[in-house]
Design a protein around this motif. Structure first.
Motif, PDB file in Angstrom:
ATOM      1  N   ASP A  50     -11.210  -0.513   4.624  1.00  0.00           N
ATOM      2  CA  ASP A  50     -10.562   0.240   5.688  1.00  0.00           C
ATOM      3  C   ASP A  50      -9.966   1.812   4.949  1.00  0.00           C
ATOM      4  OD1 ASP A  50      -8.426  -0.623   4.405  1.00  0.00           O
ATOM      5  OD2 ASP A  50      -7.242  -1.171   6.154  1.00  0.00           O
ATOM      6  N   GLN A  51      -9.827   2.662   5.789  1.00  0.00           N
ATOM      7  CA  GLN A  51      -9.356   3.929   5.252  1.00  0.00           C
ATOM      8  C   GLN A  51      -7.927   3.888   5.081  1.00  0.00           C
ATOM      9  OE1 GLN A  51     -11.180   6.658   4.627  1.00  0.00           O
ATOM     10  NE2 GLN A  51     -13.021   5.349   5.384  1.00  0.00           N
ATOM     11  N   PRO A  52      -7.726   4.204   3.690  1.00  0.00           N
ATOM     12  CA  PRO A  52      -6.131   3.912   3.161  1.00  0.00           C
ATOM     13  C   PRO A  52      -5.255   5.060   3.859  1.00  0.00           C
ATOM     14  CG  PRO A  52      -7.362   5.148   1.466  1.00  0.00           C
ATOM     15  CD  PRO A  52      -8.394   4.697   2.542  1.00  0.00           C
ATOM     16  N   ASP A  53      -4.120   4.438   4.268  1.00  0.00           N
ATOM     17  CA  ASP A  53      -3.320   5.362   4.928  1.00  0.00           C
ATOM     18  C   ASP A  53      -2.349   6.148   4.025  1.00  0.00           C
ATOM     19  OD1 ASP A  53      -3.238   2.846   6.690  1.00  0.00           O
ATOM     20  OD2 ASP A  53      -2.281   3.986   7.979  1.00  0.00           O
ATOM     21  N   GLN A  54      -1.976   7.195   4.209  1.00  0.00           N
ATOM     22  CA  GLN A  54      -1.307   8.199   3.440  1.00  0.00           C
ATOM     23  C   GLN A  54       0.163   8.115   3.514  1.00  0.00           C
ATOM     24  OE1 GLN A  54      -2.489  10.425   0.837  1.00  0.00           O
ATOM     25  NE2 GLN A  54      -4.562   9.341   1.566  1.00  0.00           N
ATOM     26  N   PRO A  55       0.942   7.687   2.417  1.00  0.00           N
ATOM     27  CA  PRO A  55       2.363   7.308   2.535  1.00  0.00           C
ATOM     28  C   PRO A  55       3.136   8.650   3.235  1.00  0.00           C
ATOM     29  CG  PRO A  55       1.780   6.744   0.485  1.00  0.00           C
ATOM     30  CD  PRO A  55       0.420   7.580   1.102  1.00  0.00           C
ATOM     31  N   GLU A  56       4.131   8.309   4.112  1.00  0.00           N
ATOM     32  CA  GLU A  56       4.742   9.356   4.960  1.00  0.00           C
ATOM     33  C   GLU A  56       5.557  10.220   4.128  1.00  0.00           C
ATOM     34  OE1 GLU A  56       7.885   9.277   8.629  1.00  0.00           O
ATOM     35  OE2 GLU A  56       6.525   7.739   8.344  1.00  0.00           O
ATOM     36  N   ALA A  57       5.314  11.544   4.285  1.00  0.00           N
ATOM     37  CA  ALA A  57       6.354  12.246   3.507  1.00  0.00           C
ATOM     38  C   ALA A  57       7.062  13.411   4.440  1.00  0.00           C
ATOM     39  CB  ALA A  57       5.405  13.269   2.550  1.00  0.00           C
ATOM     40  N   LYS A 104       0.971  -1.070  -0.096  1.00  0.00           N
ATOM     41  CA  LYS A 104       0.198  -0.119   0.056  1.00  0.00           C
ATOM     42  C   LYS A 104       0.766   1.424   0.027  1.00  0.00           C
ATOM     43  CE  LYS A 104      -3.476   0.430   2.634  1.00  0.00           C
ATOM     44  NZ  LYS A 104      -4.370   0.421   3.894  1.00  0.00           N
ATOM     45  N   GLY A 105       2.125   1.137   0.168  1.00  0.00           N
ATOM     46  CA  GLY A 105       3.122   2.418   0.195  1.00  0.00           C
ATOM     47  C   GLY A 105       3.245   2.971   1.500  1.00  0.00           C
ATOM     48  N   LEU A 106       3.179   2.126   2.672  1.00  0.00           N
ATOM     49  CA  LEU A 106       3.469   2.655   4.042  1.00  0.00           C
ATOM     50  C   LEU A 106       5.008   2.437   4.295  1.00  0.00           C
ATOM     51  CD1 LEU A 106       0.469   2.486   4.134  1.00  0.00           C
ATOM     52  CD2 LEU A 106       0.693   1.947   6.471  1.00  0.00           C
ATOM     53  N   SER A 107       5.538   3.307   4.911  1.00  0.00           N
ATOM     54  CA  SER A 107       6.940   3.191   5.442  1.00  0.00           C
ATOM     55  C   SER A 107       6.966   2.265   6.731  1.00  0.00           C
ATOM     56  CB  SER A 107       7.543   4.562   5.707  1.00  0.00           C
ATOM     57  OG  SER A 107       6.944   5.027   7.094  1.00  0.00           O
ATOM     58  N   TYR A 108       8.350   1.841   6.767  1.00  0.00           N
ATOM     59  CA  TYR A 108       8.452   0.881   7.855  1.00  0.00           C
ATOM     60  C   TYR A 108       7.813   1.369   9.042  1.00  0.00           C
ATOM     61  CZ  TYR A 108      11.282  -1.924   4.848  1.00  0.00           C
ATOM     62  OH  TYR A 108      11.386  -2.898   3.839  1.00  0.00           O
ATOM     63  N   LYS A 109       7.946   2.784   9.498  1.00  0.00           N
ATOM     64  CA  LYS A 109       7.785   3.538  10.562  1.00  0.00           C
ATOM     65  C   LYS A 109       6.250   3.362  10.645  1.00  0.00           C
ATOM     66  CE  LYS A 109       7.785   7.896  13.088  1.00  0.00           C
ATOM     67  NZ  LYS A 109       8.327   9.252  12.948  1.00  0.00           N
ATOM     68  N   GLN A 110       5.190   3.386   9.661  1.00  0.00           N
ATOM     69  CA  GLN A 110       4.138   3.860   9.705  1.00  0.00           C
ATOM     70  C   GLN A 110       3.385   2.285   9.853  1.00  0.00           C
ATOM     71  OE1 GLN A 110       3.723   5.568   5.815  1.00  0.00           O
ATOM     72  NE2 GLN A 110       2.526   7.152   6.619  1.00  0.00           N
ATOM     73  N   GLN A 156      -0.773 -11.483  -6.083  1.00  0.00           N
ATOM     74  CA  GLN A 156      -1.249 -12.636  -5.418  1.00  0.00           C
ATOM     75  C   GLN A 156      -2.717 -11.801  -4.786  1.00  0.00           C
ATOM     76  OE1 GLN A 156      -0.492 -15.864  -5.140  1.00  0.00           O
ATOM     77  NE2 GLN A 156       1.027 -15.329  -6.751  1.00  0.00           N
ATOM     78  N   GLY A 157      -2.808 -10.394  -4.983  1.00  0.00           N
ATOM     79  CA  GLY A 157      -4.214  -9.854  -4.439  1.00  0.00           C
ATOM     80  C   GLY A 157      -3.956  -9.729  -2.620  1.00  0.00           C
ATOM     81  N   ILE A 158      -2.744  -9.600  -2.323  1.00  0.00           N
ATOM     82  CA  ILE A 158      -2.336  -9.412  -0.741  1.00  0.00           C
ATOM     83  C   ILE A 158      -2.530  -8.155  -0.451  1.00  0.00           C
ATOM     84  CG2 ILE A 158      -0.696  -9.525   0.838  1.00  0.00           C
ATOM     85  CD1 ILE A 158       0.430 -12.180  -0.334  1.00  0.00           C
ATOM     86  N   ASP A 159      -2.306  -6.918  -1.589  1.00  0.00           N
ATOM     87  CA  ASP A 159      -2.463  -5.532  -1.466  1.00  0.00           C
ATOM     88  C   ASP A 159      -3.915  -5.198  -0.937  1.00  0.00           C
ATOM     89  OD1 ASP A 159      -3.090  -6.307  -4.043  1.00  0.00           O
ATOM     90  OD2 ASP A 159      -3.109  -4.162  -4.479  1.00  0.00           O
ATOM     91  N   GLN A 160      -4.841  -6.016  -1.248  1.00  0.00           N
ATOM     92  CA  GLN A 160      -6.265  -5.593  -1.137  1.00  0.00           C
ATOM     93  C   GLN A 160      -6.539  -6.096   0.371  1.00  0.00           C
ATOM     94  OE1 GLN A 160      -7.927  -3.597  -3.067  1.00  0.00           O
ATOM     95  NE2 GLN A 160      -5.980  -3.580  -4.352  1.00  0.00           N
ATOM     96  N   PRO A 161      -7.139  -5.331   1.189  1.00  0.00           N
ATOM     97  CA  PRO A 161      -7.660  -5.844   2.409  1.00  0.00           C
ATOM     98  C   PRO A 161      -8.792  -6.751   2.466  1.00  0.00           C
ATOM     99  CG  PRO A 161      -8.226  -3.465   2.200  1.00  0.00           C
ATOM    100  CD  PRO A 161      -7.317  -3.893   0.891  1.00  0.00           C
TER     101      PRO A 161
END
Length: 253
Positions: free
Chosen positions: A239-246, A186-192, A230-235
């Motif tokens: 849920d509400q998508p997280d915004q990638p940290e910037a 989904k594009g989240l950082s490790y911290k997120q 594999q379709g793993i990226d779909q919950p």
């Protein structure tokens, strides 16, 4: 410096400061980058001015992070990246280039680079990017993060070959590894991811490394491609998508 950044620079495994190698064909620029990183607390273990020298010296000193220019004599930066990522499994590569061309960015990421920063970045942005690269967080100059995520998605239209008769099936991931993989895709950082799952940053890193090993993949591009295919990226449930940290001065994918 934040507590987390301090932990990264002064590695908590007792091995001392993060070991960094700087590769650039311009001596004044190379020396200035090495000096700035050393002043920030990194252990600059080597420098190199061409691609062949970079491969030889990196294999000898095994840095944690390689700060790499793309435009190198004797061997291009993307080839250096590909060879060293294959030879040194724990290596993280941060490209530091004057080029913001989309083709250069995508080629670098496909070659195994963890992040891509333009040379217009400030010293603070560079040191922060190296710290985050050292723990596996992809860091990109603002405007390039969306490009890379788009490429992850595009790769899903070119599926990898499926296992034929007699070939082993893909190893089974644990529930936690699958959840971490979904959030990575989904594009989240490790911290997120750590904050969302209420686990430590290091635990997230361990799950990602275990998943790479199980699936015999080499970098985040391949990992996200696998998740999408594999379709793993779909919950399972919306849920509400997280915004990638910037964070200031850099974009994360």
């Amino acid at each position: 410096m934040t507590e987390q950044a301090q932990d990264v620079t002064e590695r908590s495994d007792g091995a001392g400061a993060t070991r960094v190698m700087v590769v650039d064909d311009h001596p004044m620029w190379r020396d200035a980058v090495a000096r700035d990183l050393a002043a920030a607390g990194f252990d600059v273990v080597a420098t190199a001015g061409d691609g062949q020298q970079a491969v030889r010296r990196a294999k000898a000193v095994a840095p944690d992070v390689l700060v790499l220019d793309l435009n190198l004599p004797l061997k291009p930066g993307v080839q250096v990246c590909k060879e060293l990522v294959g030879a040194l499994p724990g290596l993280r590569v941060l490209v530091l280039s004057a080029s913001g061309e989309h083709a250069d960015v995508l080629e670098a990421v496909k070659s195994g680079a963890t992040g891509y920063l333009l040379k217009s970045a400030s010293t603070e942005e560079l040191t922060d990017a190296v710290r985050r690269t050292a723990v596996g967080d992809p860091v990109f100059t603002p405007g390039l993060a969306g490009l890379v995520l788009g490429e992850y998605r595009r790769l899903a239209t070119d599926p990898a070959p499926t296992a034929g008769p007699g070939q082993p099936k893909a190893p089974r991931l644990t529930d936690r590894e699958t959840e971490v993989l979904r959030l990575v895709a989904k594009g989240l950082s490790y911290k997120q991811i750590a904050e969302r799952l209420v686990i430590s940053h290091r635990t997230v890193q361990n799950h990602v490394q275990n998943t790479l090993g199980k699936l015999q993949l080499h970098n985040r591009v391949e990992l996200v491609r696998y998740a999408i295919e594999q379709g793993i990226d779909q919950p399972d449930q919306p849920d509400q998508p997280d915004q990638p940290e910037a964070p200031e001065g850099s974009g994360a994918v």
